[in-house]
Design an enzyme around this catalytic site. Structure first.
Site, PDB file in Angstrom:
ATOM      1  N   ASP A   8       0.874  -1.160   0.000  1.00  0.00           N
ATOM      2  CA  ASP A   8       0.000   0.000   0.000  1.00  0.00           C
ATOM      3  C   ASP A   8       0.922   1.224   0.000  1.00  0.00           C
ATOM      4  O   ASP A   8       2.122   1.103   0.279  1.00  0.00           O
ATOM      5  CB  ASP A   8      -0.888  -0.032   1.248  1.00  0.00           C
ATOM      6  N   ASP A  10       0.006   5.030   1.189  1.00  0.00           N
ATOM      7  CA  ASP A  10      -0.106   5.924   2.345  1.00  0.00           C
ATOM      8  C   ASP A  10      -0.030   5.157   3.656  1.00  0.00           C
ATOM      9  O   ASP A  10      -0.740   4.175   3.861  1.00  0.00           O
ATOM     10  CB  ASP A  10      -1.422   6.690   2.275  1.00  0.00           C
TER      11      ASP A  10
END
Length: 225
Positions: A8, A10
């Site tokens: 991922d 953020d």
């Protein structure tokens, strides 16, 4: 390639929490016609869908308004930066002959101003908001692995929200949690993370060991779940 380490963005590779909170407050300010501060945002604003957060503040049609104001607000918010160790870890993964990939809710047009060219060059595949059903659906992970030609059993996904963990589990990918991200380590554990890593400095080729190692052999540098 011997396997894939998917990430991922953020809260995992990119330290963007301050920028995201400022962006939420900025969009709410523009929509409501009054100053909305970060302190007014609800607890859990970083892990809840942005439209739910904005609707809770009284913003009407938040999805449409995000389409208009989100990018300008994010682009002018406090700067984002890679977590210490993330770039070095990506380089080490590539040098070990493993594939790398990004599966993010960010739009593709934002990547060039969120990530340096050196980081983007180390990612073999990027799957963004417009490419697949967003997490917790497994579609983005499966799309990334399909492009890489790698079976889910030969991959791990490092995420920082319960939606990330759910997506990996549904896709048949080993789910790893990032304790330095948005969700609490206990929440990642409860969601089914195989392990919750303590520090971004642990990013590296060793992450792929979790895809094949039995629980008893998990690294002592992580919280075994």
């Amino acid at each position: 390639m011997t396997g894939a380490v998917l990430f991922d963005l953020d809260g995992v590779l990119l330290d963007s929490s301050a920028a995201m909170l400022a962006t939420l407050a900025g969009v709410a300010t523009a929509a409501l016609g009054r100053r909305v501060t970060v302190d007014e945002l609800p607890a859990g604003a970083l892990t809840a869908p942005r439209v739910e957060v904005l609707a809770g503040l009284g913003v009407g049609e938040p999805d449409a308004l995000c389409g208009t104001w989100w990018d300008p607000a994010l682009a002018t918010a406090a700067g984002t930066t890679l977590f210490p160790g993330a770039l070095q870890g990506l380089k080490a993964i590539k040098e070990a002959g493993m594939a790398t990939g990004l599966v993010t809710l960010q739009s593709r047009n934002r990547l060039p101003w969120l990530l340096e060219p050196a980081v983007l060059a180390l990612l073999d595949v990027t799957v963004c908001r417009e490419d697949a059903e967003p997490k917790p659906a497994p579609d983005g992970l499966l799309l990334a692995l399909g492009k890489l030609g790698i079976d889910p059993a030969g991959a791990v996904f490092l995420g920082d929200t319960t939606g990330d963990i759910a997506a990996a589990r549904t896709a048949g990918v080993t789910p790893l949690g990032a304790a330095w991200g948005y969700a609490a380590p206990a929440a990642l554990s409860a969601a089914g993370a195989t392990a919750v890593l303590d520090d971004a400095a642990l990013i590296g080729p060793g992450l792929l060991d979790f895809a094949t190692c039995p629980a008893a052999a998990l690294s002592a540098t992580a919280h075994k779940q």
